[in-house]
Design a protein around this motif. Structure first.
Motif, PDB file in Angstrom:
ATOM      1  N   VAL A  50       8.049  43.433  66.790  1.00  0.00           N
ATOM      2  CA  VAL A  50       8.904  44.590  66.498  1.00  0.00           C
ATOM      3  C   VAL A  50       8.069  45.667  65.825  1.00  0.00           C
ATOM      4  CG1 VAL A  50      10.974  45.394  65.313  1.00  0.00           C
ATOM      5  CG2 VAL A  50      10.872  43.054  66.206  1.00  0.00           C
ATOM      6  N   VAL A  51       8.086  46.874  66.394  1.00  0.00           N
ATOM      7  CA  VAL A  51       7.415  48.015  65.779  1.00  0.00           C
ATOM      8  C   VAL A  51       8.477  49.081  65.533  1.00  0.00           C
ATOM      9  CG1 VAL A  51       6.772  48.944  68.048  1.00  0.00           C
ATOM     10  CG2 VAL A  51       5.584  49.733  66.011  1.00  0.00           C
ATOM     11  N   THR A  52       8.467  49.686  64.372  1.00  0.00           N
ATOM     12  CA  THR A  52       9.565  50.569  64.013  1.00  0.00           C
ATOM     13  C   THR A  52       9.115  51.716  63.117  1.00  0.00           C
ATOM     14  OG1 THR A  52      11.772  50.633  63.005  1.00  0.00           O
ATOM     15  CG2 THR A  52      10.165  49.182  61.963  1.00  0.00           C
ATOM     16  N   THR A  53       9.936  52.775  63.127  1.00  0.00           N
ATOM     17  CA  THR A  53       9.783  53.867  62.165  1.00  0.00           C
ATOM     18  C   THR A  53      10.970  53.902  61.220  1.00  0.00           C
ATOM     19  OG1 THR A  53      10.825  55.383  63.731  1.00  0.00           O
ATOM     20  CG2 THR A  53       8.419  55.254  63.768  1.00  0.00           C
ATOM     21  N   THR A  54      11.824  52.876  61.293  1.00  0.00           N
ATOM     22  CA  THR A  54      12.979  52.791  60.406  1.00  0.00           C
ATOM     23  C   THR A  54      13.253  51.331  60.079  1.00  0.00           C
ATOM     24  OG1 THR A  54      15.395  53.008  60.302  1.00  0.00           O
ATOM     25  CG2 THR A  54      14.409  53.052  62.485  1.00  0.00           C
ATOM     26  N   GLY A  55      12.950  50.948  58.852  1.00  0.00           N
ATOM     27  CA  GLY A  55      13.101  49.549  58.476  1.00  0.00           C
ATOM     28  C   GLY A  55      14.515  49.040  58.611  1.00  0.00           C
ATOM     29  N   GLY A  56      15.507  49.844  58.189  1.00  0.00           N
ATOM     30  CA  GLY A  56      16.895  49.411  58.277  1.00  0.00           C
ATOM     31  C   GLY A  56      17.352  49.239  59.713  1.00  0.00           C
ATOM     32  N   GLY A  57      16.944  50.182  60.568  1.00  0.00           N
ATOM     33  CA  GLY A  57      17.312  50.075  61.979  1.00  0.00           C
ATOM     34  C   GLY A  57      16.733  48.840  62.614  1.00  0.00           C
ATOM     35  N   ALA A  58      15.481  48.542  62.284  1.00  0.00           N
ATOM     36  CA  ALA A  58      14.851  47.344  62.835  1.00  0.00           C
ATOM     37  C   ALA A  58      15.546  46.086  62.343  1.00  0.00           C
ATOM     38  CB  ALA A  58      13.372  47.311  62.450  1.00  0.00           C
ATOM     39  N   ALA A  59      15.922  46.075  61.070  1.00  0.00           N
ATOM     40  CA  ALA A  59      16.576  44.895  60.504  1.00  0.00           C
ATOM     41  C   ALA A  59      17.889  44.596  61.205  1.00  0.00           C
ATOM     42  CB  ALA A  59      16.804  45.095  59.011  1.00  0.00           C
ATOM     43  N   SER A  60      18.603  45.636  61.657  1.00  0.00           N
ATOM     44  CA  SER A  60      19.890  45.416  62.311  1.00  0.00           C
ATOM     45  C   SER A  60      19.735  44.670  63.631  1.00  0.00           C
ATOM     46  CB  SER A  60      20.601  46.759  62.541  1.00  0.00           C
ATOM     47  OG  SER A  60      19.907  47.548  63.488  1.00  0.00           O
ATOM     48  N   ASN A  73      -1.435  39.661  63.079  1.00  0.00           N
ATOM     49  CA  ASN A  73      -2.369  40.133  62.048  1.00  0.00           C
ATOM     50  C   ASN A  73      -1.659  40.794  60.863  1.00  0.00           C
ATOM     51  OD1 ASN A  73      -4.548  39.378  63.794  1.00  0.00           O
ATOM     52  ND2 ASN A  73      -4.234  41.308  64.905  1.00  0.00           N
ATOM     53  N   SER A  74      -0.443  40.353  60.573  1.00  0.00           N
ATOM     54  CA  SER A  74       0.304  40.913  59.456  1.00  0.00           C
ATOM     55  C   SER A  74       1.157  39.821  58.829  1.00  0.00           C
ATOM     56  CB  SER A  74       1.195  42.065  59.929  1.00  0.00           C
ATOM     57  OG  SER A  74       2.036  42.488  58.881  1.00  0.00           O
ATOM     58  N   LYS A  75       1.391  39.925  57.534  1.00  0.00           N
ATOM     59  CA  LYS A  75       2.266  38.983  56.841  1.00  0.00           C
ATOM     60  C   LYS A  75       3.734  39.374  56.995  1.00  0.00           C
ATOM     61  CE  LYS A  75      -1.137  37.625  53.348  1.00  0.00           C
ATOM     62  NZ  LYS A  75      -1.446  37.531  51.891  1.00  0.00           N
ATOM     63  N   SER A  76       3.996  40.606  57.376  1.00  0.00           N
ATOM     64  CA  SER A  76       5.365  41.078  57.568  1.00  0.00           C
ATOM     65  C   SER A  76       5.880  40.644  58.938  1.00  0.00           C
ATOM     66  CB  SER A  76       5.404  42.601  57.466  1.00  0.00           C
ATOM     67  OG  SER A  76       6.662  43.093  57.864  1.00  0.00           O
ATOM     68  N   PRO A  77       7.189  40.418  59.075  1.00  0.00           N
ATOM     69  CA  PRO A  77       7.723  40.040  60.396  1.00  0.00           C
ATOM     70  C   PRO A  77       7.812  41.215  61.358  1.00  0.00           C
ATOM     71  CG  PRO A  77       9.489  40.176  58.785  1.00  0.00           C
ATOM     72  CD  PRO A  77       8.213  40.350  58.020  1.00  0.00           C
ATOM     73  N   ILE A  78       7.628  42.453  60.872  1.00  0.00           N
ATOM     74  CA  ILE A  78       7.666  43.622  61.749  1.00  0.00           C
ATOM     75  C   ILE A  78       6.486  44.534  61.438  1.00  0.00           C
ATOM     76  CG2 ILE A  78      10.194  43.550  61.937  1.00  0.00           C
ATOM     77  CD1 ILE A  78      10.307  45.897  59.999  1.00  0.00           C
ATOM     78  N   VAL A  79       6.173  45.417  62.386  1.00  0.00           N
ATOM     79  CA  VAL A  79       5.144  46.440  62.178  1.00  0.00           C
ATOM     80  C   VAL A  79       5.877  47.734  61.836  1.00  0.00           C
ATOM     81  CG1 VAL A  79       3.237  47.719  63.201  1.00  0.00           C
ATOM     82  CG2 VAL A  79       3.628  45.327  63.852  1.00  0.00           C
ATOM     83  N   ASP A  80       5.813  48.129  60.576  1.00  0.00           N
ATOM     84  CA  ASP A  80       6.545  49.299  60.099  1.00  0.00           C
ATOM     85  C   ASP A  80       5.598  50.495  60.008  1.00  0.00           C
ATOM     86  OD1 ASP A  80       8.156  51.151  58.893  1.00  0.00           O
ATOM     87  OD2 ASP A  80       8.992  49.761  57.429  1.00  0.00           O
ATOM     88  N   LEU A  81       5.864  51.505  60.860  1.00  0.00           N
ATOM     89  CA  LEU A  81       5.023  52.703  60.895  1.00  0.00           C
ATOM     90  C   LEU A  81       5.701  53.888  60.228  1.00  0.00           C
ATOM     91  CD1 LEU A  81       3.718  52.515  64.583  1.00  0.00           C
ATOM     92  CD2 LEU A  81       2.589  51.728  62.498  1.00  0.00           C
ATOM     93  N   THR A  82       6.664  53.624  59.361  1.00  0.00           N
ATOM     94  CA  THR A  82       7.470  54.694  58.770  1.00  0.00           C
ATOM     95  C   THR A  82       6.618  55.790  58.139  1.00  0.00           C
ATOM     96  OG1 THR A  82       9.219  53.101  58.338  1.00  0.00           O
ATOM     97  CG2 THR A  82       9.330  55.195  57.154  1.00  0.00           C
ATOM     98  N   MET A  83       5.584  55.395  57.422  1.00  0.00           N
ATOM     99  CA  MET A  83       4.786  56.375  56.687  1.00  0.00           C
ATOM    100  C   MET A  83       3.544  56.842  57.463  1.00  0.00           C
ATOM    101  SD  MET A  83       6.708  56.597  54.122  1.00  0.00           S
ATOM    102  CE  MET A  83       5.704  57.716  53.153  1.00  0.00           C
TER     103      MET A  83
END
Length: 666
Positions: free
Chosen positions: A311-321, A337-347
């Motif tokens: 999952v790659v996203t620019t909105t953490g809440g939207g991805a969580a839904s 290659n990440s400890k997070s379950p999603i790839v968050d590109l918000t910033m």
């Protein structure tokens, strides 16, 4: 093909019952054909008018000139039968019937429909309907329908075709798809399916050059065998078939019979059927509409493990839904290659970085699919939010996009590039779950049929001794047992034993007080049997069984479903089978290997696999029992309606059926 050409590309269309009042439903086909630039001849049939909506009208089909490929019948009452006779005389190959009052109108209507079909076969005329809203072929500019959605100025063309048992829902899908930028090839309203049915239409669409994906809106399945053959043909042609079927909450007719009847209700049987013939089943109408780009050009993933989605996203809440719902389907989310379950590109969501991340994920062996979740910029800045997705490299791996805002331009942009886009997190998760549950059609090994022993009962319920005898004849080990008869109820089964009142009328013996377990000696036996027969005065004989114990209890069931045919079930067994509802279901017969795969899907049987250091049970012996019971499907004439061994006690070595129930069809 003659039928396909007459249905979808007729050179001339007769409109029987065409109205000269443009406001009436029966005027719509003529208006729509002209509006959407149908190139063939239009022949209105109206005995009261010489002209209809600017076209010369004819008093009857018999008087209409030239060769006619397709008649659309809107005339009421007995005029349908007369139209059929006229079609037969004029050698019109296809007659679509909008008129209702046939199988949709009770027993009298059903009889009328049967007569209509019988006569049509004598005349060599094929019938679509009755109660059909017609046919639309967008590439061929055929709008032969009364559906009001065809009032739209431009029909959205595409490579998805729809076959629907609801004419109204056909229009709903067309209009909703147009709003998303999704286009269609052919759309058919089945109506009552008196003659031409879903299976035959899927066969035609499997050969259709304009169609890449076939969508089905179903209320039921009227010819399961024909549809299964058609779905396999579509699979061979590389054309996915997706079904949305109403009736998830309906219970099967056999619920009162047994645990198997309750577990393997009508909807569970349909699940097994769709899986068996390679049809993708979705839960939501929105998903049926939006899933086409996700499956187009792809083959079933045939996964034998939990799916993994990056999952790659620019909105953490939207991805969580979406991620939350994916978890409910057992789908894992990963971010290589990440400890997070999603790839968050918000910033840090530059267009270049977004595309690069998508390309890396689509190429990664650590995931089976990719989900991109786009935030508010999708509504007003599609060039920033969506174009990076469009520029990502095409992959055999599925790519889904969820847009959190209302963003029609972005939906259309993605649709135009063949990328599946979703307006709700629920539909997005449903589509991904349906995709990863998709299996290639099952290839069944040829198996010889067998005969039902001539001296065995053919009607009613078998008593338990007879049921155990049947199981043993199939190769299922059964508990050592004997029938004890009055007056002394003597038996030779070694203690400890179980005693059961023997009667074909006793379905759930425990509830009736007709079972005594763990009887240690003869004195206890006499006492328990006397009390038991007092509770069940209709029984005189007693089934005495050796007490069995093991590592797990399973239910193994068989049912000849009225719609999809024979099915076999294995689940966590015992008296609480219906409460746990933990089972796997397949169309019968199954091989031992397929039975083992079924067992692996039952959570309550994890103990057999040595869960947390527990001793391993003989899962193979249980699989042999499942495969053996499923071979009831191979008995000529399939006389058994339902059979159940519950429990089958699984040991460290071997498995043994303790209880048996068999219901015959006659």
């Amino acid at each position: 093909m003659k039928l396909a050409r007459a249905l979808f590309a007729p050179r001339a269309v007769a409109l029987i019952g065409a109205s000269g009042d443009a406001a009436k439903n029966t005027a719509r086909p003529q208006r729509f054909l002209k509006k959407h630039r149908y190139a063939g001849r239009i022949l209105p049939i109206n005995p009261a008018r010489a002209e209809v909506l600017g076209e010369r009208a004819w008093p009857s089909l018999a008087e209409a000139p030239g060769e006619i490929d397709h008649a659309f019948v809107m005339a009421p009452g007995e005029a349908v039968e007369q139209a059929l006779e006229d079609c037969g005389r004029r050698k019109v190959p296809v007659m679509s019937v909008f008129t209702d009052g046939f199988a949709d109108a009770g027993e009298e209507g059903m009889a009328r429909q049967a007569r209509l079909v019988a006569r049509a076969r004598e005349l060599g005329v094929r019938i679509l309907g009755p109660n059909s809203m017609g046919v639309v072929d967008i590439p061929g500019r055929l709008a032969l329908t009364v559906n009001a959605v065809l009032e739209m100025d431009t029909l959205p063309g595409g490579a998805t075709s729809i076959v629907s048992q609801s004419g109204t829902m056909l229009g709903a899908l067309l209009s909703r798809g147009a709003a998303r930028g999704l286009g269609f090839a052919k759309l058919v309203s089945l109506g009552n399916e008196a003659d031409i049915g879903a299976g035959e239409l899927v066969e035609l669409l499997a050969e259709d050059a304009d169609t890449q994906v076939i969508l089905l809106f179903l209320e039921t399945v009227r010819d399961a065998e024909r549809l299964a053959v058609a779905a396999r043909r579509a699979h061979s042609a590389g054309k996915p078939v997706v079904a949305y079927k109403l009736g998830r909450s309906q219970l099967g007719e056999a619920l009162a019979r047994s645990h198997t009847g309750a577990l393997a209700g009508a909807d569970a049987a349909f699940d097994a059927y769709f899986r068996d013939c390679g049809i993708v089943r979705v839960d939501m109408l929105e998903t049926l509409l939006e899933i086409a780009p996700l499956v187009a050009g792809r083959k079933p993933p045939d996964l034998d493990r939990a799916a993994r989605v990056a999952v790659v996203t620019t909105t953490g809440g939207g991805a969580a839904s979406v991620v939350d719902r994916l978890g409910m389907f057992g789908i894992e989310t990963v971010a290589p290659n990440s400890k997070s379950p999603i790839v968050d590109l918000t910033m840090a969501a530059t267009a270049e970085k977004y595309t690069a991340v998508l390309d890396d994920l689509l190429a990664s062996p650590q995931c089976d699919g990719v989900l991109a979740v786009v935030g508010s910029s999708a509504q007003f800045h599609p060039q920033l939010a969506v174009e990076p997705i469009v520029r990502s490299k095409k992959s055999a791996k599925p790519l889904a996009v969820f847009l959190t805002p209302h963003a029609e331009r972005s939906l259309s942009l993605l649709a135009g590039h063949g990328i599946a886009a979703f307006r709700t997190p629920e539909a997005c998760a449903d589509a991904l779950a349906a995709y990863f549950a998709w299996r290639s059609p099952r290839t069944r090994a040829a198996a010889a049929s067998t005969e039902w022993p001539p001296n065995w009962p053919r009607r009613g319920r078998l008593d338990e001794a007879q049921a155990l005898r049947l199981f043993a004849s199939l190769g299922i080990p059964v508990a050592e047992h004997a029938i004890a008869q009055p007056p002394g109820y003597a038996h030779a089964v070694p203690y400890p034993v179980a005693a059961k009142a023997l009667s074909a009328q006793l379905l759930h013996k425990t509830e009736a007080g007709a079972v005594c377990l763990g009887i240690a000696d003869r004195t206890g036996f006499d006492r328990e049997v006397r009390a038991m027969l007092g509770r069940v005065p209709a029984a005189r004989e007693v089934l005495v069984q050796k007490m069995e114990s093991g590592l797990a209890e399973a239910i193994v069931g068989y049912r000849d479903d009225a719609v999809v045919g024979p099915i076999v079930l294995v689940g966590a067994g015992g008296t609480l089978a219906e409460i746990y509802r933990d089972y796997a279901l397949r169309l019968a017969p199954v091989s031992e290997e397929e039975a083992q795969e079924m067992i692996a899907r039952v959570k309550g049987l994890a103990t057999l696999r040595g869960y947390r250091g527990l001793p391993r049970g003989d899962a193979r012996a249980l699989a042999q029992a499942v495969a053996a019971l499923s071979r009831l499907a191979l008995i000529r004439g399939r006389p058994v309606a339902e059979a159940e061994a519950n429990p089958v006690i699984v040991k460290g070595e071997g498995a043994v059926a303790v209880d048996g129930l068999v219901v015959m069809k006659e």
